[in-house]
Design a protein around this motif. Structure first.
Motif, PDB file in Angstrom:
ATOM      1  N   UNK A 290       8.574 -15.962  17.368  1.00  0.00           N
ATOM      2  CA  UNK A 290       9.368 -14.538  16.863  1.00  0.00           C
ATOM      3  C   UNK A 290      10.444 -14.020  17.942  1.00  0.00           C
ATOM      4  N   UNK A 291      11.297 -13.259  17.340  1.00  0.00           N
ATOM      5  CA  UNK A 291      12.369 -12.662  18.062  1.00  0.00           C
ATOM      6  C   UNK A 291      12.001 -11.243  18.212  1.00  0.00           C
ATOM      7  N   UNK A 292      12.211 -10.594  19.366  1.00  0.00           N
ATOM      8  CA  UNK A 292      12.078  -9.205  19.544  1.00  0.00           C
ATOM      9  C   UNK A 292      13.572  -8.452  20.243  1.00  0.00           C
ATOM     10  N   UNK A 293      13.829  -7.540  19.462  1.00  0.00           N
ATOM     11  CA  UNK A 293      15.081  -6.571  19.996  1.00  0.00           C
ATOM     12  C   UNK A 293      14.428  -5.885  21.007  1.00  0.00           C
ATOM     13  N   UNK A 294      15.052  -6.036  22.202  1.00  0.00           N
ATOM     14  CA  UNK A 294      14.593  -5.633  23.353  1.00  0.00           C
ATOM     15  C   UNK A 294      14.766  -3.796  23.175  1.00  0.00           C
TER      16      UNK A 294
ATOM     17  N   UNK B  41      14.896  -1.919  20.682  1.00  0.00           N
ATOM     18  CA  UNK B  41      14.127  -1.441  19.461  1.00  0.00           C
ATOM     19  C   UNK B  41      12.716  -1.679  19.213  1.00  0.00           C
ATOM     20  N   UNK B  42      12.485  -2.986  19.955  1.00  0.00           N
ATOM     21  CA  UNK B  42      10.963  -3.768  19.756  1.00  0.00           C
ATOM     22  C   UNK B  42      10.900  -4.261  18.344  1.00  0.00           C
ATOM     23  N   UNK B  43      11.787  -4.215  17.683  1.00  0.00           N
ATOM     24  CA  UNK B  43      11.627  -4.862  16.144  1.00  0.00           C
ATOM     25  C   UNK B  43      11.518  -6.250  16.366  1.00  0.00           C
ATOM     26  N   UNK B  44      10.519  -6.678  15.381  1.00  0.00           N
ATOM     27  CA  UNK B  44      10.087  -8.174  15.659  1.00  0.00           C
ATOM     28  C   UNK B  44      10.567  -8.946  14.521  1.00  0.00           C
ATOM     29  N   UNK B  45      11.064 -10.164  14.375  1.00  0.00           N
ATOM     30  CA  UNK B  45      11.641 -10.991  13.313  1.00  0.00           C
ATOM     31  C   UNK B  45      10.678 -12.469  13.539  1.00  0.00           C
ATOM     32  N   UNK B  46      10.259 -12.707  12.495  1.00  0.00           N
ATOM     33  CA  UNK B  46       9.492 -14.063  12.648  1.00  0.00           C
ATOM     34  C   UNK B  46      10.575 -15.266  12.486  1.00  0.00           C
ATOM     35  N   UNK B  47      10.831 -16.209  13.425  1.00  0.00           N
ATOM     36  CA  UNK B  47      11.680 -17.221  13.321  1.00  0.00           C
ATOM     37  C   UNK B  47      11.127 -18.419  12.602  1.00  0.00           C
ATOM     38  N   UNK B  48      10.115 -18.765  12.879  1.00  0.00           N
ATOM     39  CA  UNK B  48       9.536 -19.852  12.303  1.00  0.00           C
ATOM     40  C   UNK B  48       7.709 -19.749  12.556  1.00  0.00           C
ATOM     41  N   UNK B  49       7.187 -20.084  11.338  1.00  0.00           N
ATOM     42  CA  UNK B  49       5.451 -19.859  11.358  1.00  0.00           C
ATOM     43  C   UNK B  49       4.930 -20.984  10.897  1.00  0.00           C
ATOM     44  N   UNK B  50       5.670 -22.186  10.090  1.00  0.00           N
ATOM     45  CA  UNK B  50       5.283 -23.242   9.302  1.00  0.00           C
ATOM     46  C   UNK B  50       6.171 -24.368   9.760  1.00  0.00           C
ATOM     47  N   UNK B  51       5.449 -25.647   9.321  1.00  0.00           N
ATOM     48  CA  UNK B  51       6.112 -26.786   9.392  1.00  0.00           C
ATOM     49  C   UNK B  51       5.583 -27.503   8.071  1.00  0.00           C
ATOM     50  N   UNK B  52       6.483 -27.941   7.267  1.00  0.00           N
ATOM     51  CA  UNK B  52       6.198 -28.321   5.941  1.00  0.00           C
ATOM     52  C   UNK B  52       5.096 -27.694   4.974  1.00  0.00           C
ATOM     53  N   UNK B  53       5.279 -26.421   5.284  1.00  0.00           N
ATOM     54  CA  UNK B  53       4.354 -25.323   4.303  1.00  0.00           C
ATOM     55  C   UNK B  53       2.874 -25.168   5.234  1.00  0.00           C
ATOM     56  N   UNK B  54       2.810 -25.929   6.200  1.00  0.00           N
ATOM     57  CA  UNK B  54       1.628 -25.467   6.914  1.00  0.00           C
ATOM     58  C   UNK B  54       1.770 -24.776   8.200  1.00  0.00           C
ATOM     59  N   UNK B  55       0.844 -23.710   8.416  1.00  0.00           N
ATOM     60  CA  UNK B  55       1.006 -22.770   9.451  1.00  0.00           C
ATOM     61  C   UNK B  55       0.772 -23.602  10.720  1.00  0.00           C
ATOM     62  N   UNK B  56       1.597 -23.162  11.921  1.00  0.00           N
ATOM     63  CA  UNK B  56       1.242 -23.565  13.212  1.00  0.00           C
ATOM     64  C   UNK B  56      -0.024 -23.270  13.779  1.00  0.00           C
ATOM     65  N   UNK B  57      -0.510 -23.998  14.678  1.00  0.00           N
ATOM     66  CA  UNK B  57      -1.858 -23.781  15.320  1.00  0.00           C
ATOM     67  C   UNK B  57      -1.794 -22.220  15.985  1.00  0.00           C
ATOM     68  N   UNK B  58      -1.209 -22.496  17.292  1.00  0.00           N
ATOM     69  CA  UNK B  58      -1.203 -21.139  18.128  1.00  0.00           C
ATOM     70  C   UNK B  58      -0.027 -21.513  19.085  1.00  0.00           C
TER      71      UNK B  58
END
Length: 338
Positions: free
Chosen positions: A134-138, A140-157
């Protein structure tokens, strides 16, 4: 990011304790050991290791924010990113830092882990609980998800991050944030990977063969990628030569082997790492933070007496901040990290 059996046991015993950061009772801790005379150009062995604060469940992921003159670091199981500034001490910066709301039983570490600041001034975080980068604006602290999956499957942690060329992001994805690790019913990927998120948002696999990929970093020219493995059977830092596309152009080589200090049962495992402007690695391993030459030779050891998770250069570039178990510490260097 060190996840040894010792750490798991410690976390289990501390799970019910409240988070109580405090000023350290002792001003200094540990010491510095020279293995090679070349260390003398980097740090004086008599330099004190100053403890800035303590009381964390597992301090991690430090990054210096140049624009604000402060340090951010994670307490992963507490789900908080803290801010430290000279004269002001420690305050909470992101709470929660990772997964918000009720935490499912299957999530062991809900908070953010590794942190970095990209060329746009955004905080880039490996969000273990949300299982995303994720990216966070320092401001405003607004958060944007940049990547959470690979080939449709969620990352581990997602565990640690490094900023590559043109906004690319390298990251590791072990299963440490899942309560049952590799056997977790939440685990969707069949491997624990090292990934590249390209500037156009595509996710590519760097390596899908490692048991416990953890800390990650790049050489100053962004032509070599380093990955630390918190693997008792392979306690190594690997080096991947990168091509112009940011992908490996040859097989990874062992950059440094921590088998000897691990056999001596020193605390910790290979974990977070940073690379200075001269190409030296400051890398956590059994015993503390090792100073490694650009060729992988151990020059010295900065030890707090506890497992070290990660480190970062800050202030004028000549301060090394160290997150070590329940504490945040710093030591002055002779050479600038950046």
């Amino acid at each position: 990011m060190t996840h040894s059996i010792t750490r798991r046991a410690a976390l289990a015993g501390m799970a019910a304790l409240p988070f109580v950061p405090a000023l350290a009772r002792a001003a200094t801790v540990g010491g510095i050991t020279r293995f090679d005379p070349a260390l003398d150009a980097v740090v004086d062995v008599n330099t004190p290791i100053e403890v800035l604060s303590s009381g964390y469940r597992w301090a991690e992921g430090p990054v210096w924010v140049k624009s604000g003159g402060y340090l951010l670091f994670s307490d992963v199981p507490a789900n908080v990113v803290h801010r430290w500034k000279q004269g002001e001490g420690v305050t909470r910066f992101l709470d929660p830092s990772g997964l918000a709301g009720p935490i499912p039983a299957g999530i062991r570490e809900a908070g953010a882990n590794g942190l970095a600041v990209d060329a746009r001034g955004r905080l880039i975080l490996a969000d273990s609980g949300t299982r995303a980068i994720a990216a966070v604006d320092l401001a405003t602290k607004r958060r944007t998800i940049l990547a959470d999956r690979y080939q449709g499957k969620r990352f581990n942690s997602c565990n640690d991050v490094a900023i590559g060329r043109n906004g690319a992001i390298y990251f590791t994805d072990p299963p440490y944030g899942l309560a049952e690790g590799d056997t977790s019913p939440l685990k969707e990927l069949g491997f624990n990977g090292v990934f590249l998120r390209t500037a156009d948002g595509k996710v590519r696999v760097i390596d899908d063969t490692l048991k416990r990929p953890n800390g990650i970093g790049l050489c100053p020219k962004k032509t070599t990628l380093y990955v630390a493995m918190s693997d008792e059977a392979r306690p190594h830092i690997l080096a991947y030569p990168l091509g112009a596309d940011g992908m490996p152009r040859a097989a990874a080589a062992v950059f440094h082997d921590f088998s000897e200090p691990l056999a001596r049962k020193l605390p910790g495992l290979p974990d977070g790492l940073k690379v200075d402007k001269a190409g030296r690695l400051f890398a956590s391993g059994p015993g503390g933070i090792y100073v490694l030459s650009p060729e992988g030779k151990a020059l010295g050891l900065i030890a707090t007496g506890k497992a070290a998770a990660n480190c970062a250069f800050g202030e004028d570039g000549r301060t090394l901040f160290v997150t070590s178990s329940d504490m945040l510490a710093r030591v002055r260097l002779k050479t600038p990290g950046w």
